[in-house]
Design a protein around this motif. Sequence first.
Motif, PDB file in Angstrom:
ATOM      1  N   LYS A  18      -7.710  -6.057  -1.181  1.00  0.00           N
ATOM      2  CA  LYS A  18      -8.410  -5.681   0.044  1.00  0.00           C
ATOM      3  C   LYS A  18      -8.968  -4.287  -0.152  1.00  0.00           C
ATOM      4  O   LYS A  18      -8.246  -3.379  -0.562  1.00  0.00           O
ATOM      5  N   LEU A  19     -10.241  -4.166   0.084  1.00  0.00           N
ATOM      6  CA  LEU A  19     -10.897  -2.875  -0.111  1.00  0.00           C
ATOM      7  C   LEU A  19     -11.441  -2.392   1.215  1.00  0.00           C
ATOM      8  O   LEU A  19     -12.086  -3.148   1.939  1.00  0.00           O
ATOM      9  N   THR A  20     -11.165  -1.139   1.551  1.00  0.00           N
ATOM     10  CA  THR A  20     -11.801  -0.559   2.731  1.00  0.00           C
ATOM     11  C   THR A  20     -12.364   0.805   2.346  1.00  0.00           C
ATOM     12  O   THR A  20     -11.742   1.551   1.578  1.00  0.00           O
ATOM     13  N   TYR A  21     -13.533   1.075   2.834  1.00  0.00           N
ATOM     14  CA  TYR A  21     -14.142   2.373   2.569  1.00  0.00           C
ATOM     15  C   TYR A  21     -15.243   2.609   3.588  1.00  0.00           C
ATOM     16  O   TYR A  21     -15.677   1.703   4.290  1.00  0.00           O
ATOM     17  N   THR A  22     -15.680   3.852   3.650  1.00  0.00           N
ATOM     18  CA  THR A  22     -16.799   4.200   4.529  1.00  0.00           C
ATOM     19  C   THR A  22     -18.003   4.470   3.648  1.00  0.00           C
ATOM     20  O   THR A  22     -17.934   5.253   2.682  1.00  0.00           O
ATOM     21  N   HIS A  23     -19.125   3.806   3.982  1.00  0.00           N
ATOM     22  CA  HIS A  23     -20.324   3.952   3.178  1.00  0.00           C
ATOM     23  C   HIS A  23     -21.509   4.157   4.100  1.00  0.00           C
ATOM     24  O   HIS A  23     -21.748   3.343   4.989  1.00  0.00           O
ATOM     25  N   LYS A  24     -22.210   5.254   3.913  1.00  0.00           N
ATOM     26  CA  LYS A  24     -23.360   5.577   4.758  1.00  0.00           C
ATOM     27  C   LYS A  24     -22.979   5.492   6.235  1.00  0.00           C
ATOM     28  O   LYS A  24     -23.707   4.935   7.047  1.00  0.00           O
ATOM     29  N   GLY A  25     -21.828   6.006   6.575  1.00  0.00           N
ATOM     30  CA  GLY A  25     -21.429   6.109   7.970  1.00  0.00           C
ATOM     31  C   GLY A  25     -20.738   4.889   8.549  1.00  0.00           C
ATOM     32  O   GLY A  25     -20.129   4.968   9.614  1.00  0.00           O
ATOM     33  N   SER A  26     -20.836   3.746   7.911  1.00  0.00           N
ATOM     34  CA  SER A  26     -20.181   2.568   8.504  1.00  0.00           C
ATOM     35  C   SER A  26     -18.978   2.128   7.680  1.00  0.00           C
ATOM     36  O   SER A  26     -18.934   2.315   6.464  1.00  0.00           O
ATOM     37  N   ALA A  27     -18.011   1.554   8.392  1.00  0.00           N
ATOM     38  CA  ALA A  27     -16.782   1.112   7.729  1.00  0.00           C
ATOM     39  C   ALA A  27     -17.019  -0.237   7.066  1.00  0.00           C
ATOM     40  O   ALA A  27     -17.611  -1.131   7.645  1.00  0.00           O
ATOM     41  N   VAL A  28     -16.564  -0.350   5.825  1.00  0.00           N
ATOM     42  CA  VAL A  28     -16.720  -1.607   5.087  1.00  0.00           C
ATOM     43  C   VAL A  28     -15.335  -2.127   4.726  1.00  0.00           C
ATOM     44  O   VAL A  28     -14.455  -1.352   4.341  1.00  0.00           O
ATOM     45  N   GLN A  29     -15.177  -3.430   4.863  1.00  0.00           N
ATOM     46  CA  GLN A  29     -13.900  -4.019   4.472  1.00  0.00           C
ATOM     47  C   GLN A  29     -14.188  -5.323   3.758  1.00  0.00           C
ATOM     48  O   GLN A  29     -15.057  -6.076   4.160  1.00  0.00           O
TER      49      GLN A  29
ATOM     50  N   ASP B 132       0.853  -1.171   0.000  1.00  0.00           N
ATOM     51  CA  ASP B 132       0.000   0.000   0.000  1.00  0.00           C
ATOM     52  C   ASP B 132       0.891   1.223   0.000  1.00  0.00           C
ATOM     53  O   ASP B 132       1.464   1.584   1.006  1.00  0.00           O
ATOM     54  N   CYS B 133       1.057   1.819  -1.158  1.00  0.00           N
ATOM     55  CA  CYS B 133       2.006   2.918  -1.266  1.00  0.00           C
ATOM     56  C   CYS B 133       1.313   4.251  -1.390  1.00  0.00           C
ATOM     57  O   CYS B 133       1.792   5.140  -2.066  1.00  0.00           O
ATOM     58  N   LEU B 134       0.170   4.395  -0.784  1.00  0.00           N
ATOM     59  CA  LEU B 134      -0.555   5.648  -0.921  1.00  0.00           C
ATOM     60  C   LEU B 134       0.270   6.819  -0.429  1.00  0.00           C
ATOM     61  O   LEU B 134       0.206   7.906  -0.954  1.00  0.00           O
ATOM     62  N   SER B 135       1.039   6.578   0.626  1.00  0.00           N
ATOM     63  CA  SER B 135       1.773   7.693   1.194  1.00  0.00           C
ATOM     64  C   SER B 135       3.165   7.816   0.622  1.00  0.00           C
ATOM     65  O   SER B 135       3.877   8.752   0.889  1.00  0.00           O
TER      66      SER B 135
ATOM     67  N   THR C 222     -24.155   2.828  -6.010  1.00  0.00           N
ATOM     68  CA  THR C 222     -25.154   3.093  -4.963  1.00  0.00           C
ATOM     69  C   THR C 222     -25.445   4.586  -4.891  1.00  0.00           C
ATOM     70  O   THR C 222     -24.767   5.387  -5.525  1.00  0.00           O
ATOM     71  N   GLU C 223     -26.468   4.956  -4.073  1.00  0.00           N
ATOM     72  CA  GLU C 223     -26.833   6.381  -4.012  1.00  0.00           C
ATOM     73  C   GLU C 223     -25.949   7.178  -3.074  1.00  0.00           C
ATOM     74  O   GLU C 223     -26.027   8.401  -3.046  1.00  0.00           O
ATOM     75  N   ALA C 224     -25.122   6.478  -2.243  1.00  0.00           N
ATOM     76  CA  ALA C 224     -24.264   7.245  -1.335  1.00  0.00           C
ATOM     77  C   ALA C 224     -22.820   7.088  -1.760  1.00  0.00           C
ATOM     78  O   ALA C 224     -22.413   6.026  -2.243  1.00  0.00           O
ATOM     79  N   GLU C 225     -22.027   8.150  -1.576  1.00  0.00           N
ATOM     80  CA  GLU C 225     -20.647   8.042  -2.028  1.00  0.00           C
ATOM     81  C   GLU C 225     -19.834   7.177  -1.057  1.00  0.00           C
ATOM     82  O   GLU C 225     -20.215   6.969   0.088  1.00  0.00           O
ATOM     83  N   MET C 226     -18.726   6.648  -1.556  1.00  0.00           N
ATOM     84  CA  MET C 226     -17.833   5.845  -0.720  1.00  0.00           C
ATOM     85  C   MET C 226     -16.599   6.686  -0.415  1.00  0.00           C
ATOM     86  O   MET C 226     -15.857   7.052  -1.338  1.00  0.00           O
ATOM     87  N   THR C 227     -16.399   6.983   0.842  1.00  0.00           N
ATOM     88  CA  THR C 227     -15.258   7.824   1.212  1.00  0.00           C
ATOM     89  C   THR C 227     -14.157   6.982   1.868  1.00  0.00           C
ATOM     90  O   THR C 227     -14.365   5.809   2.166  1.00  0.00           O
ATOM     91  N   ASP C 228     -12.996   7.595   2.067  1.00  0.00           N
ATOM     92  CA  ASP C 228     -11.824   6.908   2.640  1.00  0.00           C
ATOM     93  C   ASP C 228     -11.553   5.610   1.906  1.00  0.00           C
ATOM     94  O   ASP C 228     -11.219   4.598   2.502  1.00  0.00           O
ATOM     95  N   PHE C 229     -11.735   5.665   0.595  1.00  0.00           N
ATOM     96  CA  PHE C 229     -11.571   4.438  -0.197  1.00  0.00           C
ATOM     97  C   PHE C 229     -10.089   4.087  -0.296  1.00  0.00           C
ATOM     98  O   PHE C 229      -9.276   4.887  -0.733  1.00  0.00           O
ATOM     99  N   VAL C 230      -9.759   2.872   0.136  1.00  0.00           N
ATOM    100  CA  VAL C 230      -8.371   2.418   0.054  1.00  0.00           C
ATOM    101  C   VAL C 230      -8.337   1.077  -0.668  1.00  0.00           C
ATOM    102  O   VAL C 230      -9.050   0.152  -0.305  1.00  0.00           O
ATOM    103  N   PHE C 231      -7.512   1.010  -1.704  1.00  0.00           N
ATOM    104  CA  PHE C 231      -7.358  -0.229  -2.459  1.00  0.00           C
ATOM    105  C   PHE C 231      -5.968  -0.794  -2.154  1.00  0.00           C
ATOM    106  O   PHE C 231      -4.978  -0.104  -2.280  1.00  0.00           O
ATOM    107  N   GLN C 232      -5.929  -2.058  -1.720  1.00  0.00           N
ATOM    108  CA  GLN C 232      -4.638  -2.687  -1.485  1.00  0.00           C
ATOM    109  C   GLN C 232      -4.596  -3.994  -2.244  1.00  0.00           C
ATOM    110  O   GLN C 232      -5.620  -4.620  -2.458  1.00  0.00           O
ATOM    111  N   ALA C 233      -3.387  -4.379  -2.646  1.00  0.00           N
ATOM    112  CA  ALA C 233      -3.291  -5.614  -3.425  1.00  0.00           C
ATOM    113  C   ALA C 233      -2.105  -6.442  -2.967  1.00  0.00           C
ATOM    114  O   ALA C 233      -1.108  -5.901  -2.515  1.00  0.00           O
ATOM    115  N   ALA C 234      -2.208  -7.742  -3.102  1.00  0.00           N
ATOM    116  CA  ALA C 234      -1.125  -8.647  -2.766  1.00  0.00           C
ATOM    117  C   ALA C 234      -0.977  -9.671  -3.879  1.00  0.00           C
ATOM    118  O   ALA C 234      -1.953 -10.086  -4.487  1.00  0.00           O
TER     119      ALA C 234
END
Lengths: 193, 752
Positions: free
Chosen positions: B727-738, A8-11, B671-683
């Motif tokens: 691995k995807l993490t984001y906040t959607h409609k106030g709750s954290a999704v992973q 994860d190299c976002l930073s 969806t109708e709500a935006e996804m914030t703090d979207f982080v995409f990670q890969a392995a």
Amino acid sequence: MFIVVLCDCLSLPPTPSSHLFIHISCFVIPSFQMQFMLLFSRQGKLRLQKWYVPLSDKEKKKITRELVQTVLARKPKMCSFLEWRDLKIVYKRYASLYFCCAIEDQDNELITLEIIHRYVELLDKYFGSVCELDIIFNFEKAYFILDEFLLGGEAQETSKKNVLKAIEQADLLQEDAKDAETSRSMLEEIGLM
Amino acid sequence: MPAPIRLRELIRTIRTARTQAEEREMIQKECAAIRSSFREEDNTYRCRNVAKLLYMHMLGYPAHFGQLECLKLIASQKFTDKRIGYLGAMLLLDERQDVHLLMTNCIKNDLNHSTQYVQGLALCTLGCMGSSEMCRDLAGEVEKLLKTSNSYLRKKAALCAVHVIRKVPELMEMFLPATKNLLSEKNHGVLHTSVVLLTEMCERSPDTLAHFRKLVPQLVRILKNLIMSGYSPEHDVSGISDPFLQVRILRLLRILGKNDDDSSEAMNDILAQVATNTETSKNVGNAILYETVLTIMDIKSESGLRVLAINILGRFLLNNDKNIRYVALTSLLKTVQTDHNAVQRHRSTIVDCLKDLDVSIKRRAMELSFALVNGNNIRGMMKELLYFLDSCDPEFKADCASGVFLAAEKYAPSKRWHIDTIMRVLTTAGSYVRDDSVPNLIQLITNSVEMHAYTVQRLYKALLDDISQQPLVQVASWCIGEYGDLLVSGQCEEEEPIQVTEDEVLDVLEGLLVSNLSTPVTRGYSLTAIMKLSTRFSSVNRIKKVVSIYGSSIDVELQQRAVEYNALFKKYDHMRPALLERMPIMEKTASNGPTEIVQTNGETEPSTVEAKHPPPVTQPTNQVRIISKNIYCIPSMTAYNKNGLKIDFTFERANPNPNIAVITIHATNSTEAEMTDFVFQAAVPKTFQLQLLSPSSNVVPALNQGTVTQVIRVLNPQKQQLRMRIKLTYTHKGSAVQDLAEVNNFPPQSWQ
């Protein structure tokens, strides 16, 4: 076994030229496990094999053959670690026997050397100055000792004394059962039972 | 029926065999005896027979007919039987065979046996080879034993639980209550295995990890006691108290302290203490220091502590023990990105490791050296690396050469230096240079206009010495074709110009055409070079002759070229000068596959549109023919599509290295709500390497109104099938999704 490097190299800014050679790992899925331990002689004869991951007989044979060849080809001045497939191999030679462990990416090679050493000490205490012949003729005991020291590839007991005590007790249990049996069969023979 | 021979007797007998055939005969005889004994359902000697079978199995002979017998032994009441039975099960059975499930009931009974050594056997077997089904059936029993006060059983139950969780992660929940007071145990065995169990749980579930952060003070206390306590003979290893436990605690602290300021702060002191007080004369002390360093680097430690850690690694590099040096280099490689300056201080020691005898150490030193190259140290580092290139084993040369080229391109202090470096690599490791370097170098040389005379002279001289290294020969041919006029006119400024005639130059090029050492590709280069010289040299007749000879070459490629060049001489002579003019400066083409740089000057005839096959070798630019752009079309794919979040992958091949796939992810949100703090990670699997560049944004707009893009570069030198875990993490409609997902549907063109 799926060994992964998560990145994860976002930073971090895009790396310069030598990025091809860098392993970047900021988040890692667990990979601490000893996958197997092999004991073999200088001629490549297997003396003990303990597998902590499920593999077919054929796969085990193939791995054993390849690994034995690789380790035996190592020169004495080389270090005790080598990369093999996607595992780390930690090996050490004691007299005529090679002790060889396969650990995963995140494992600590140096402490694995200590694990190997501890096992050798246990064998030594049990057999009294252990040599390869002891392990050949009493292989099942070598396994029993290993199984009191490691479980699922992890150390279950860090006190030498306690491991040896447990083995001693189990051996006694075995003896008692045998004694009881021989005395029973003797009694049966002379018609008293 | 005589009693079957004893185990030791058999071993002794088999060892007397002088040939493999003799041994096989003995084994077969004994197996037959054992088989008939099994058939008779003989309880007395079953144990002995299975033991013998296990010995023969270790020698490599089949023993599957003993599997059921192991089960019978396990079911027996005798301890001896159980001991051998369980050993046999662990050696002969595996979870792929349904037979193993028959063990489940026996194990269940034995887990509740009155004798702890029998319970121990059951726990050991389950923890070593239990399948998912067995684990599901028996998890409850294990959990019960995890709460017992018998430390002998408790420690085994903990490790058994680790295995259960590894096999069936959903079962982790049920073990949580039992972990409550595990760390209050005094027994080191239980403590050690408990820490292992907690570690496993924390790694598998971020929630559990958060929950267990409160254990940090307790762990710190235990570690402190271990270090401060006096000599404890039971757990002492070379003056250090229970190093195994220390290492495991340090590892757990690492996991708990990662990304958490409070926890990191709480462990700061103890880490400093361990780092400074641990005895380093033996391997065991260094093992603890190593783990400490790994922990310091991974948590949010203060800078002083980090510097301490890097310095420990620096000291490791000077250690006589090669194992320690190896471990140091590995760790430095991991930290060189984040603590670049600190690692730079140890540069000279690292460079010294290039001379180490051990192959693994050399490789790591090389990788690390390249990581440390920058504008300030390029001259010195390159000297060392070129020296290494000269003397290293062939297995390193390709990587080293590529690394040198990359570093030189990035940090060359002058054009002259750059050309010299390239020359050095080509002449010393020319045959190991990757094929894709050739067009790169050609482009580089073409663009270094003021160095043309110097370059062609040096390359010419190199050719006189050695024509066996194809990449060198190809680049040299190209340059002579382009700048041969500078060569014969002696215009070199950088060094003493050599005296060479047109005929001598043509001799060399023709020599390449006929030499057995030249590959067909090289021959193509030299023929084209000869042709180009027809507008730069005066000996046009000689060139015409050569060209016409090759018009009947068996090599189709050469033949075609020759025929076309011939046509140029005959019918299109008026166009020849324009067509064979000096190459202009080339711009580096952006990705999209092994494109050939298309150059056309004026019209070309005949229009031979040539579809080129994909690399490894790309042809140089050739003005006579139009070479069609071969866009390597890789179809895009949907990698993930769940809960309104869709992630598509599009592909490009990074030119010039065909081993790098450039993947762009496109994330959209329906969806109708935006996804914030979207982080995409890969392995990716370990044979690959991955680099993730910055995303376009952290917010995926709702209703597909926008896309978040991010670039992934995957290096795949072994051309293995590409697989990825994301691995995807984001906040959607106030709750954290992973969410975690596997991506396996990569089109073959993306990795082949």
